[in-house]
Scaffold this motif. Sequence first.
Motif, PDB file in Angstrom:
ATOM      1  N   ARG A  56       0.837  -1.205   0.000  1.00  0.00           N
ATOM      2  CA  ARG A  56       0.000   0.000   0.000  1.00  0.00           C
ATOM      3  C   ARG A  56       0.872   1.257   0.000  1.00  0.00           C
ATOM      4  O   ARG A  56       0.597   2.217  -0.721  1.00  0.00           O
ATOM      5  CB  ARG A  56      -0.958  -0.011   1.208  1.00  0.00           C
ATOM      6  N   GLU A  57       1.918   1.258   0.813  1.00  0.00           N
ATOM      7  CA  GLU A  57       2.814   2.414   0.843  1.00  0.00           C
ATOM      8  C   GLU A  57       3.511   2.584  -0.506  1.00  0.00           C
ATOM      9  O   GLU A  57       3.668   3.710  -0.986  1.00  0.00           O
ATOM     10  CB  GLU A  57       3.839   2.274   1.976  1.00  0.00           C
ATOM     11  N   GLY A  58       3.896   1.478  -1.134  1.00  0.00           N
ATOM     12  CA  GLY A  58       4.477   1.560  -2.476  1.00  0.00           C
ATOM     13  C   GLY A  58       3.503   2.174  -3.464  1.00  0.00           C
ATOM     14  O   GLY A  58       3.865   3.037  -4.270  1.00  0.00           O
ATOM     15  N   TYR A  63       1.213   6.799  -6.581  1.00  0.00           N
ATOM     16  CA  TYR A  63      -0.034   7.420  -7.032  1.00  0.00           C
ATOM     17  C   TYR A  63      -0.730   8.337  -6.036  1.00  0.00           C
ATOM     18  O   TYR A  63      -1.766   8.902  -6.353  1.00  0.00           O
ATOM     19  CB  TYR A  63      -1.042   6.334  -7.421  1.00  0.00           C
ATOM     20  N   GLY A  64      -0.233   8.458  -4.827  1.00  0.00           N
ATOM     21  CA  GLY A  64      -1.000   9.214  -3.842  1.00  0.00           C
ATOM     22  C   GLY A  64      -0.135   9.951  -2.854  1.00  0.00           C
ATOM     23  O   GLY A  64       0.922  10.471  -3.190  1.00  0.00           O
ATOM     24  N   GLU A  65      -0.599   9.962  -1.630  1.00  0.00           N
ATOM     25  CA  GLU A  65       0.098  10.629  -0.540  1.00  0.00           C
ATOM     26  C   GLU A  65       0.662   9.575   0.405  1.00  0.00           C
ATOM     27  O   GLU A  65      -0.072   8.989   1.206  1.00  0.00           O
ATOM     28  CB  GLU A  65      -0.869  11.547   0.225  1.00  0.00           C
ATOM     29  N   PRO A  66       1.965   9.308   0.320  1.00  0.00           N
ATOM     30  CA  PRO A  66       2.559   8.285   1.179  1.00  0.00           C
ATOM     31  C   PRO A  66       2.561   8.695   2.649  1.00  0.00           C
ATOM     32  O   PRO A  66       2.485   9.877   2.973  1.00  0.00           O
ATOM     33  CB  PRO A  66       3.978   8.152   0.641  1.00  0.00           C
ATOM     34  N   ARG A  67       2.640   7.691   3.494  1.00  0.00           N
ATOM     35  CA  ARG A  67       2.615   7.915   4.931  1.00  0.00           C
ATOM     36  C   ARG A  67       4.007   7.919   5.540  1.00  0.00           C
ATOM     37  O   ARG A  67       4.248   8.573   6.543  1.00  0.00           O
ATOM     38  CB  ARG A  67       1.755   6.839   5.601  1.00  0.00           C
ATOM     39  N   LEU A  68       4.943   7.171   4.940  1.00  0.00           N
ATOM     40  CA  LEU A  68       6.272   7.014   5.521  1.00  0.00           C
ATOM     41  C   LEU A  68       7.314   7.966   4.955  1.00  0.00           C
ATOM     42  O   LEU A  68       8.269   8.306   5.625  1.00  0.00           O
ATOM     43  CB  LEU A  68       6.799   5.584   5.292  1.00  0.00           C
ATOM     44  N   LEU A  78       9.413   7.054  -6.779  1.00  0.00           N
ATOM     45  CA  LEU A  78       9.180   5.907  -7.666  1.00  0.00           C
ATOM     46  C   LEU A  78      10.053   4.731  -7.251  1.00  0.00           C
ATOM     47  O   LEU A  78       9.578   3.596  -7.154  1.00  0.00           O
ATOM     48  CB  LEU A  78       9.461   6.313  -9.113  1.00  0.00           C
ATOM     49  N   LEU A  79      11.313   4.997  -6.972  1.00  0.00           N
ATOM     50  CA  LEU A  79      12.231   3.953  -6.521  1.00  0.00           C
ATOM     51  C   LEU A  79      11.757   3.347  -5.200  1.00  0.00           C
ATOM     52  O   LEU A  79      11.745   2.126  -5.030  1.00  0.00           O
ATOM     53  CB  LEU A  79      13.636   4.538  -6.363  1.00  0.00           C
ATOM     54  N   ALA A  80      11.372   4.185  -4.269  1.00  0.00           N
ATOM     55  CA  ALA A  80      10.892   3.710  -2.970  1.00  0.00           C
ATOM     56  C   ALA A  80       9.626   2.883  -3.131  1.00  0.00           C
ATOM     57  O   ALA A  80       9.470   1.837  -2.483  1.00  0.00           O
ATOM     58  CB  ALA A  80      10.642   4.890  -2.034  1.00  0.00           C
ATOM     59  N   GLY A  81       8.718   3.325  -3.994  1.00  0.00           N
ATOM     60  CA  GLY A  81       7.499   2.562  -4.232  1.00  0.00           C
ATOM     61  C   GLY A  81       7.806   1.182  -4.790  1.00  0.00           C
ATOM     62  O   GLY A  81       7.255   0.171  -4.326  1.00  0.00           O
ATOM     63  N   ASP A  82       8.715   1.129  -5.757  1.00  0.00           N
ATOM     64  CA  ASP A  82       9.106  -0.175  -6.321  1.00  0.00           C
ATOM     65  C   ASP A  82       9.743  -1.060  -5.254  1.00  0.00           C
ATOM     66  O   ASP A  82       9.491  -2.263  -5.188  1.00  0.00           O
ATOM     67  CB  ASP A  82      10.081   0.020  -7.475  1.00  0.00           C
ATOM     68  N   ARG A  83      10.573  -0.467  -4.407  1.00  0.00           N
ATOM     69  CA  ARG A  83      11.232  -1.245  -3.350  1.00  0.00           C
ATOM     70  C   ARG A  83      10.206  -1.814  -2.365  1.00  0.00           C
ATOM     71  O   ARG A  83      10.334  -2.952  -1.920  1.00  0.00           O
ATOM     72  CB  ARG A  83      12.253  -0.370  -2.609  1.00  0.00           C
ATOM     73  N   LEU A  84       9.183  -1.035  -2.043  1.00  0.00           N
ATOM     74  CA  LEU A  84       8.179  -1.532  -1.102  1.00  0.00           C
ATOM     75  C   LEU A  84       7.293  -2.596  -1.743  1.00  0.00           C
ATOM     76  O   LEU A  84       6.884  -3.553  -1.080  1.00  0.00           O
ATOM     77  CB  LEU A  84       7.374  -0.374  -0.529  1.00  0.00           C
ATOM     78  N   TYR A  85       6.999  -2.468  -3.040  1.00  0.00           N
ATOM     79  CA  TYR A  85       6.306  -3.562  -3.745  1.00  0.00           C
ATOM     80  C   TYR A  85       7.148  -4.833  -3.639  1.00  0.00           C
ATOM     81  O   TYR A  85       6.644  -5.912  -3.314  1.00  0.00           O
ATOM     82  CB  TYR A  85       6.127  -3.228  -5.229  1.00  0.00           C
ATOM     83  N   ALA A  86       8.440  -4.690  -3.914  1.00  0.00           N
ATOM     84  CA  ALA A  86       9.336  -5.841  -3.894  1.00  0.00           C
ATOM     85  C   ALA A  86       9.437  -6.448  -2.494  1.00  0.00           C
ATOM     86  O   ALA A  86       9.495  -7.678  -2.351  1.00  0.00           O
ATOM     87  CB  ALA A  86      10.713  -5.442  -4.404  1.00  0.00           C
ATOM     88  N   LEU A  87       9.445  -5.592  -1.478  1.00  0.00           N
ATOM     89  CA  LEU A  87       9.526  -6.091  -0.104  1.00  0.00           C
ATOM     90  C   LEU A  87       8.351  -7.018   0.197  1.00  0.00           C
ATOM     91  O   LEU A  87       8.532  -8.109   0.756  1.00  0.00           O
ATOM     92  CB  LEU A  87       9.556  -4.922   0.878  1.00  0.00           C
ATOM     93  N   GLY A  88       7.141  -6.596  -0.172  1.00  0.00           N
ATOM     94  CA  GLY A  88       5.971  -7.439   0.071  1.00  0.00           C
ATOM     95  C   GLY A  88       6.036  -8.748  -0.691  1.00  0.00           C
ATOM     96  O   GLY A  88       5.803  -9.825  -0.128  1.00  0.00           O
ATOM     97  N   LEU A  89       6.368  -8.674  -1.971  1.00  0.00           N
ATOM     98  CA  LEU A  89       6.460  -9.888  -2.791  1.00  0.00           C
ATOM     99  C   LEU A  89       7.563 -10.818  -2.288  1.00  0.00           C
ATOM    100  O   LEU A  89       7.388 -12.046  -2.239  1.00  0.00           O
ATOM    101  CB  LEU A  89       6.698  -9.514  -4.252  1.00  0.00           C
TER     102      LEU A  89
END
Length: 175
Positions: A56-58, A63-68, A78-89
């Motif tokens: 969700r944070e990714g 696309y929105g307003e991140p919390r962290l 964009l890099l941070a979002g991709d990293r957080l997607y990857a962390l979950g997967l």
Amino acid sequence: MILQRLAQLVRDDGGLLAAALRQEVDAPTPYGDAIASAPRAAGHIADLPLVIEAVREGYLLHYGEPRLMSREDDDLALLAGDRLYALGLERLADAGDLAAVAALADLIALSAQAQAASDARLADAVWAAGCAELGWGSTPDLEQAKDAARAGETDAAERLGSAARHIAGDLALAR
């Protein structure tokens, strides 16, 4: 609490992403809270509430307003979002939960498709359905609804929402 744990994982990784963390992290975690009570979450070694909130944070970084983290630097966001997607997967893959990996990959892909179409209603329904699938499992109706979303059918949001409610009740409709 979930976001604090997620922030600590980012801090532990170090680097630019850790430096971009906000000092204070106190925001609601409705998807993680919903999944915490789901049958698949009990004893899951990947920590499903953390997984869904990382993704969700990714998503929010893309696309929105991140919390962290801040979105002041679009490239870093964009890099941070991709990293957080990857962390979950990665956590799901390490746990050997391939069904959950597939569900999370569908959530990421379908929410990106909804954003590309500027369809907020579909994006919300994708998140409800993804939360339900991750926490409770899939059904044929949900799989058909995801196919409808992939195909761009006009009733996809309703079908996804209905499938999510059938699987998880109102818990899946967190925002």
